[in-house]
Design a protein around this motif. Structure first.
Motif, PDB file in Angstrom:
ATOM      1  N   SER A   1       0.826  -1.205   0.000  1.00 19.08           N
ATOM      2  CA  SER A   1       0.000   0.000   0.000  1.00 19.08           C
ATOM      3  C   SER A   1       0.859   1.253   0.000  1.00 19.08           C
ATOM      4  O   SER A   1       0.540   2.246  -0.653  1.00 19.08           O
ATOM      5  CB  SER A   1      -0.929   0.006   1.222  1.00 19.08           C
ATOM      6  OG  SER A   1      -1.877  -1.035   1.138  1.00 19.08           O
ATOM      7  N   ALA A   2       1.980   1.209   0.741  1.00 19.23           N
ATOM      8  CA  ALA A   2       2.895   2.354   0.749  1.00 19.23           C
ATOM      9  C   ALA A   2       3.516   2.559  -0.629  1.00 19.23           C
ATOM     10  O   ALA A   2       3.677   3.700  -1.091  1.00 19.23           O
ATOM     11  CB  ALA A   2       3.987   2.147   1.797  1.00 19.23           C
ATOM     12  N   LEU A   3       3.865   1.472  -1.308  1.00 19.57           N
ATOM     13  CA  LEU A   3       4.417   1.574  -2.666  1.00 19.57           C
ATOM     14  C   LEU A   3       3.410   2.222  -3.601  1.00 19.57           C
ATOM     15  O   LEU A   3       3.732   3.138  -4.363  1.00 19.57           O
ATOM     16  CB  LEU A   3       4.796   0.184  -3.181  1.00 19.57           C
ATOM     17  CG  LEU A   3       5.882  -0.575  -2.419  1.00 19.57           C
ATOM     18  CD1 LEU A   3       5.993  -2.004  -2.943  1.00 19.57           C
ATOM     19  CD2 LEU A   3       7.219   0.134  -2.525  1.00 19.57           C
ATOM     20  N   ALA A   4       2.173   1.717  -3.565  1.00 18.59           N
ATOM     21  CA  ALA A   4       1.137   2.245  -4.459  1.00 18.59           C
ATOM     22  C   ALA A   4       0.823   3.709  -4.154  1.00 18.59           C
ATOM     23  O   ALA A   4       0.678   4.531  -5.065  1.00 18.59           O
ATOM     24  CB  ALA A   4      -0.132   1.398  -4.345  1.00 18.59           C
ATOM     25  N   ALA A   5       0.725   4.043  -2.873  1.00 21.21           N
ATOM     26  CA  ALA A   5       0.421   5.420  -2.491  1.00 21.21           C
ATOM     27  C   ALA A   5       1.524   6.369  -2.935  1.00 21.21           C
ATOM     28  O   ALA A   5       1.255   7.501  -3.383  1.00 21.21           O
ATOM     29  CB  ALA A   5       0.216   5.513  -0.980  1.00 21.21           C
ATOM     30  N   THR A   6       2.765   5.924  -2.834  1.00 21.61           N
ATOM     31  CA  THR A   6       3.901   6.763  -3.238  1.00 21.61           C
ATOM     32  C   THR A   6       3.905   6.982  -4.750  1.00 21.61           C
ATOM     33  O   THR A   6       4.167   8.097  -5.227  1.00 21.61           O
ATOM     34  CB  THR A   6       5.219   6.123  -2.777  1.00 21.61           C
ATOM     35  OG1 THR A   6       5.197   6.014  -1.349  1.00 21.61           O
ATOM     36  CG2 THR A   6       6.413   6.948  -3.200  1.00 21.61           C
ATOM     37  N   LEU A   7       3.633   5.937  -5.514  1.00 20.74           N
ATOM     38  CA  LEU A   7       3.576   6.069  -6.975  1.00 20.74           C
ATOM     39  C   LEU A   7       2.439   6.998  -7.391  1.00 20.74           C
ATOM     40  O   LEU A   7       2.586   7.824  -8.299  1.00 20.74           O
ATOM     41  CB  LEU A   7       3.418   4.692  -7.616  1.00 20.74           C
ATOM     42  CG  LEU A   7       4.653   3.799  -7.516  1.00 20.74           C
ATOM     43  CD1 LEU A   7       4.298   2.349  -7.814  1.00 20.74           C
ATOM     44  CD2 LEU A   7       5.745   4.291  -8.461  1.00 20.74           C
ATOM     45  N   LEU A   8       1.311   6.881  -6.710  1.00 18.73           N
ATOM     46  CA  LEU A   8       0.183   7.793  -6.977  1.00 18.73           C
ATOM     47  C   LEU A   8       0.580   9.230  -6.687  1.00 18.73           C
ATOM     48  O   LEU A   8       0.307  10.141  -7.482  1.00 18.73           O
ATOM     49  CB  LEU A   8      -1.018   7.405  -6.112  1.00 18.73           C
ATOM     50  CG  LEU A   8      -1.977   6.357  -6.642  1.00 18.73           C
ATOM     51  CD1 LEU A   8      -2.990   6.005  -5.559  1.00 18.73           C
ATOM     52  CD2 LEU A   8      -2.700   6.850  -7.895  1.00 18.73           C
ATOM     53  N   ALA A   9       1.210   9.441  -5.545  1.00 18.52           N
ATOM     54  CA  ALA A   9       1.597  10.794  -5.152  1.00 18.52           C
ATOM     55  C   ALA A   9       2.606  11.394  -6.130  1.00 18.52           C
ATOM     56  O   ALA A   9       2.648  12.609  -6.329  1.00 18.52           O
ATOM     57  CB  ALA A   9       2.178  10.793  -3.734  1.00 18.52           C
ATOM     58  N   ALA A  10       3.408  10.525  -6.747  1.00 20.68           N
ATOM     59  CA  ALA A  10       4.392  10.996  -7.722  1.00 20.68           C
ATOM     60  C   ALA A  10       3.761  11.298  -9.075  1.00 20.68           C
ATOM     61  O   ALA A  10       4.418  11.857  -9.949  1.00 20.68           O
ATOM     62  CB  ALA A  10       5.493   9.963  -7.885  1.00 20.68           C
ATOM     63  N   GLY A  11       2.495  10.916  -9.252  1.00 27.56           N
ATOM     64  CA  GLY A  11       1.795  11.227 -10.491  1.00 27.56           C
ATOM     65  C   GLY A  11       1.687  10.086 -11.483  1.00 27.56           C
ATOM     66  O   GLY A  11       1.234  10.287 -12.620  1.00 27.56           O
ATOM     67  N   HIS A  12       2.073   8.876 -11.083  1.00 31.71           N
ATOM     68  CA  HIS A  12       1.973   7.738 -11.991  1.00 31.71           C
ATOM     69  C   HIS A  12       0.553   7.171 -11.995  1.00 31.71           C
ATOM     70  O   HIS A  12       0.002   6.916 -10.911  1.00 31.71           O
ATOM     71  CB  HIS A  12       2.938   6.625 -11.573  1.00 31.71           C
ATOM     72  CG  HIS A  12       4.375   6.968 -11.803  1.00 31.71           C
ATOM     73  ND1 HIS A  12       4.996   6.772 -13.013  1.00 31.71           N
ATOM     74  CD2 HIS A  12       5.310   7.507 -10.975  1.00 31.71           C
ATOM     75  CE1 HIS A  12       6.256   7.173 -12.927  1.00 31.71           C
ATOM     76  NE2 HIS A  12       6.472   7.627 -11.704  1.00 31.71           N
ATOM     77  N   PRO A  13      -0.039   6.962 -13.157  1.00 35.41           N
ATOM     78  CA  PRO A  13      -1.303   6.212 -13.193  1.00 35.41           C
ATOM     79  C   PRO A  13      -1.043   4.822 -12.595  1.00 35.41           C
ATOM     80  O   PRO A  13      -0.159   4.099 -13.064  1.00 35.41           O
ATOM     81  CB  PRO A  13      -1.618   6.124 -14.689  1.00 35.41           C
ATOM     82  CG  PRO A  13      -0.855   7.255 -15.317  1.00 35.41           C
ATOM     83  CD  PRO A  13       0.398   7.393 -14.498  1.00 35.41           C
ATOM     84  N   THR A  14      -1.778   4.484 -11.550  1.00 41.62           N
ATOM     85  CA  THR A  14      -1.452   3.289 -10.776  1.00 41.62           C
ATOM     86  C   THR A  14      -2.642   2.345 -10.701  1.00 41.62           C
ATOM     87  O   THR A  14      -3.742   2.737 -10.286  1.00 41.62           O
ATOM     88  CB  THR A  14      -1.015   3.677  -9.350  1.00 41.62           C
ATOM     89  OG1 THR A  14       0.088   4.589  -9.430  1.00 41.62           O
ATOM     90  CG2 THR A  14      -0.588   2.451  -8.563  1.00 41.62           C
TER      91      THR A  14
END
Length: 307
Positions: A36-49
């Protein structure tokens, strides 16, 4: 240092941002605390996740922040050229993907699931058989550290795949590629955890020792950290060259001197009621090195006993 417990809710202090079409899409398989931390970080960076978890409700919080929740692993893999997995173990990953192997063709699979070097090699062969490029990885932080550029993420495997996706992986932490052998990241992970536990144990023993004289841990620790980052790190760097050369000049402090010195630690601990098992273990390995003919060599020669 992966935490793949699938019973916890997502944890991230980063604020989410709208996915940018200019950034590559990423899929995350497994939504325990670390996933969940990985996904949340990728989202916050702007990656479509895109996210998937065996228990569908685990995706709800991330979906509310903009993630796409896939119905099954096949749909999740098909959504992105880069798939990051962080599940219970290697068997769980292969089991989840087994009915959907056609979707793996052409995908880069980054496996951040904890495991052994041998398991990493087996999964790499399995992924290659289904047309996927494979990177094995080790997360050298806790979920709270994901997204911190100072935290290392270790990778091994397909170097071209790593180079292609390095910018995306950098959103999670500092990406360090160790080599093309898939098992290297897991091997480093085990070695570094051993180092960490040894340092923790030594610090706690020292804390107990000075604490017997009413010295607070907060007072002892800055002195200990200065010792580690200064003299100790210098010796480690010097000893690394000796280990690689297989020659251990005793021009600083020999094993015989170290044995005499560890006796002071054993005496001080015993007199203060502090457990002596740890220094006794250290003395034992030094004595074995001396008995093997390394009494006049540097402490680095102890590796000959450890090997």
């Amino acid at each position: 240092m992966n935490a793949t417990d699938s019973t916890n809710s997502p944890s991230s202090s980063s604020s989410s941002s709208s996915p940018s079409l200019s950034l590559p899409p990423v899929t995350v398989l497994g939504l325990g605390r670390m996933g969940s931390a990985l996904a949340a970080t990728l989202l916050a960076a702007g990656h479509p996740t895109t996210v998937w978890n065996r228990t569908p409700g685990k995706a709800d919080a991330l979906a509310a922040r903009g993630a796409r929740a896939a119905a099954d692993p096949g749909a999740a893999v098909a959504a992105s050229p880069l798939v990051v997995a962080c599940v219970l173990d290697h068997d769980a990953l292969r089991s989840a993907l087994a009915p959907h192997t056609a979707a793996l063709d052409g995908v880069t699979l980054v496996n951040l699931t904890s495991g052994s070097p041998e398991q990493a090699e087996e999964t790499a062969e399995w992924a290659a058989a289904h047309g996927a490029r494979y990177l094995d990885g080790a997360i050298m932080t806790t979920p709270e550290g994901v997204g911190d550029a100072a935290m290392m993420f270790l990778y091994s495997g397909d170097a071209a795949a790593f180079d292609e996706h390095r910018a995306t992986l950098a959103a999670l932490g500092d990406p360090v590629h160790l080599g093309s052998a898939p098992g290297l990241a897991s091997l480093y992970d085990a070695a570094l955890l051993g180092l960490m536990w040894s340092v923790f144990a030594g610090w706690l023993h020292g804390t107990a020792l000075v604490g017997a004289e009413k010295v607070d841990a907060a007072a002892y620790t800055p002195v200990a950290l200065r010792w580690l980052s200064g003299a100790v790190s210098t010796f480690v760097t010097r000893y690394a060259a000796q280990v690689d050369a297989g020659a251990y000049p005793g021009d600083d402090a020999t094993v015989d001197v170290q044995i005499a010195t560890v006796d002071h630690l054993l005496h001080a601990a015993g007199r203060r009621g502090v457990d002596t098992a740890l220094p006794a273990l250290l003395k034992d390995v030094m004595v074995r090195a001396r008995d093997a003919g390394h009494g006049d060599d540097s402490f680095a020669s102890v590796i000959e006993v450890l090997r």
